[in-house]
Design a protein around this motif. Structure first.
Motif, short mmCIF file in Angstrom:
data_model
loop_
_atom_site.label_atom_id
_atom_site.label_comp_id
_atom_site.label_asym_id
_atom_site.label_seq_id
_atom_site.Cartn_x
_atom_site.Cartn_y
_atom_site.Cartn_z
N GLN A 148 1.08 -1.26 -0.09
CA GLN A 148 0.00 0.10 0.00
C GLN A 148 0.87 1.41 0.02
OE1 GLN A 148 -2.36 0.81 3.48
NE2 GLN A 148 -3.50 2.28 2.60
N GLU A 149 1.79 1.20 0.99
CA GLU A 149 2.70 2.67 0.99
C GLU A 149 3.43 2.91 -0.35
OE1 GLU A 149 3.09 4.72 3.19
OE2 GLU A 149 2.04 3.69 4.99
N LEU A 150 3.93 1.50 -1.13
CA LEU A 150 4.67 1.77 -2.30
C LEU A 150 3.62 2.41 -3.39
CD1 LEU A 150 6.99 -1.26 -2.46
CD2 LEU A 150 7.65 1.10 -2.30
N VAL A 151 2.56 2.05 -3.39
CA VAL A 151 1.35 2.39 -4.50
C VAL A 151 0.71 3.64 -4.22
CG1 VAL A 151 -0.67 2.01 -5.63
CG2 VAL A 151 0.80 0.16 -5.27
N MET A 152 0.71 4.14 -2.78
CA MET A 152 0.14 5.36 -2.18
C MET A 152 1.28 6.56 -2.77
SD MET A 152 -0.21 6.77 1.46
CE MET A 152 -0.75 5.01 2.19
N PRO A 153 0.45 7.54 -3.46
CA PRO A 153 1.32 8.75 -4.08
C PRO A 153 2.21 9.15 -2.95
CG PRO A 153 -0.87 8.99 -4.90
CD PRO A 153 -0.99 7.63 -3.84
N GLU A 154 1.83 9.60 -1.79
CA GLU A 154 2.27 10.17 -0.73
C GLU A 154 3.11 9.15 0.29
OE1 GLU A 154 -2.02 10.81 0.14
OE2 GLU A 154 -0.58 9.71 -1.15
N GLY A 155 3.00 7.89 0.04
CA GLY A 155 3.32 6.83 0.98
C GLY A 155 4.93 6.81 1.17
N GLU A 216 -5.15 2.83 -3.67
CA GLU A 216 -3.98 3.81 -3.75
C GLU A 216 -3.72 4.12 -5.43
OE1 GLU A 216 -3.65 5.71 -1.43
OE2 GLU A 216 -3.92 4.37 0.42
N ASN A 217 -4.11 3.06 -5.95
CA ASN A 217 -4.02 3.31 -7.51
C ASN A 217 -4.81 4.46 -8.31
OD1 ASN A 217 -2.47 2.60 -9.97
ND2 ASN A 217 -4.64 1.76 -10.64
N ALA A 218 -6.15 4.09 -7.58
CA ALA A 218 -7.04 5.12 -8.03
C ALA A 218 -6.77 6.33 -7.65
CB ALA A 218 -8.57 4.55 -7.36
N ARG A 219 -5.84 6.91 -6.56
CA ARG A 219 -5.67 8.02 -6.17
C ARG A 219 -4.47 8.51 -7.21
NH1 ARG A 219 -3.83 8.49 -1.41
NH2 ARG A 219 -4.21 10.63 -1.30
N ARG A 223 -3.10 6.22 -12.82
CA ARG A 223 -3.62 4.91 -12.56
C ARG A 223 -2.77 3.94 -13.27
NH1 ARG A 223 -10.16 6.11 -11.82
NH2 ARG A 223 -9.80 7.93 -10.38
N GLU A 224 -1.48 3.86 -13.14
CA GLU A 224 -0.77 2.97 -13.95
C GLU A 224 -0.32 1.48 -13.30
OE1 GLU A 224 2.23 5.73 -11.77
OE2 GLU A 224 0.09 5.57 -12.37
N LEU A 225 -0.75 1.42 -11.83
CA LEU A 225 -0.41 0.31 -11.10
C LEU A 225 -1.40 -0.65 -11.15
CD1 LEU A 225 2.00 2.14 -8.68
CD2 LEU A 225 2.82 0.85 -10.69
N GLY A 226 -2.64 -0.75 -11.66
CA GLY A 226 -3.33 -1.85 -11.67
C GLY A 226 -3.11 -3.01 -11.59
N PHE A 227 -1.92 -3.30 -12.03
CA PHE A 227 -1.52 -4.91 -12.09
C PHE A 227 -1.05 -5.29 -10.63
CE2 PHE A 227 2.14 -2.27 -13.12
CZ PHE A 227 3.06 -2.22 -12.11
#
Length: 349
Positions: A148-155, A216-219, A223-227
């Protein structure tokens, strides 16, 4: 929009009763139960707590006015049903005391219930003590959320020291501590690391329910990390990964729990109790407090029926149910060296 409010809105938007790995295991039906349903006790005991039901409301939210309303309602639901409940991550309140009441409202509504505070693995022992004191918590969840932290934009991008933090908290905090994933599951190796650090309880929280990588990808702007939406292992696989450690550590389970049948399956795989978040949040936001209380009461009644159908008088006896896994689950077990065949004939032992 506040990040916590975004999380709630996206969790509601993405909530679907999709198939998951709970559908990949089946009980062997035996025709004679030889018990009466009135004999059945669905109580659960773990970490010094005792509850009339083997499931609890897992961590959800906090940190905004909208979240305060949700936590107020969850506090009422927990009070009226007697279930254990966890706050959402209180990291925000530790940084900004003005947000504390968005979590404390849960204790105000549920003064005598069992409430767990929730913090991130990057926080210190002092932070853990503050979290427990701030909410008069009966226990602490430490969430681990690398994906989650890695995908979160401000993570976060630095994950060093998490195990040291956990070890310090577990060894010095005076209330029970549960280390909890956030929907990506746990491996046997992860649990071994935690056992060596003195951890006494985990919530394996597997993939199959709310996906925080999807949220988090939706944020993210593109939205490039849907995989990474389905990253990790399911709750079923995580419980099988934990099977060799259940004598050393208390195993709780959550992730993808849609109904009472999923709860009894998780218990039969060794979970001491089962956490539910997304299904409860969706029911609350769609139909309100009374309907959510009724859902919990319905699950309690259904669990008594399911225990009877399986011929088991109590929760520990579910460990002698016979379970058969799909080829996909069996393949995972073969690849990971997990003995899955004995699950099919446990009732004979």
């Amino acid at each position: 929009m506040n990040r916590k409010d975004e999380h709630m809105s996206l969790a509601k938007a993405f909530h679907k009763k999709n198939e998951n790995d709970f559908d990949q295991l089946r009980f062997v039906h035996h025709s004679f139960a030889e018990i009466a349903m009135d004999e059945v006790d669905i109580a659960a005991d773990f970490l010094g707590f005792s509850f009339k039901q083997p499931f609890y409301i897992n961590a959800m939210t906090g940190g905004s006015e909208r979240a305060k309303t949700i936590n107020q309602q969850l506090g009422v639901i927990a009070r009226e049903t007697g279930v254990m409940i966890a706050t959402g991550s209180v990291n925000a309140a530790l940084k900004d005391p003005a947000l504390a009441d968005t979590y404390q409202i849960m204790r105000h509504e549920n003064p005598n219930g069992v409430i767990l505070a929730n913090i991130g693995a990057g926080l210190s022992l002092e932070d853990a003590k503050r979290a427990v004191d701030l909410f008069h918590a009966d226990g602490l969840q430490i969430h681990v959320n690398l994906a989650q932290e890695l995908v979160m934009p401000e993570g976060d991008r630095d994950f060093t020291g998490w195990l040291d933090n956990i070890e310090a908290i577990v060894s010095q905090l005076e209330v029970p501590v549960i280390v909890k994933e956030v929907g990506n599951g746990m491996s046997s190796e992860t649990i071994e690391q935690l056992v060596w650090r003195g951890v006494k309880a985990v919530d394996v929280s597997g993939q199959g329910g709310t996906s925080f990588t999807q949220i988090e990808n939706a944020r993210r702007p593109h939205r490039e990390l849907g995989f990474l939406t389905d990253w990790g292992q399911s709750t079923v696989l995580s419980l099988l990964e934990a099977s060799n450690w259940q004598r050393d550590i208390t195993v709780l389970a959550s992730g993808g729990v849609r109904q009472s049948f999923d709860i009894v399956k998780a218990l039969s795989l060794g979970a001491k109790s089962v956490g539910v978040a997304g299904t409860i949040l969706n029911e609350l936001m769609s139909n309100g407090v009374e309907a959510t209380i009724e859902l919990i009461q319905q699950w309690e009644a259904e669990l008594k029926m399911l225990y009877t159908l399986l011929g088991k008088k109590n929760t520990p006896e579910l460990l002698t149910t016979d379970l058969v896994f799909s080829s996909e689950i069996s393949h995972w077990c073969e690849s990971r060296g997990i003995a899955y065949q004995p699950f099919a004939k446990r009732n004979r032992q």
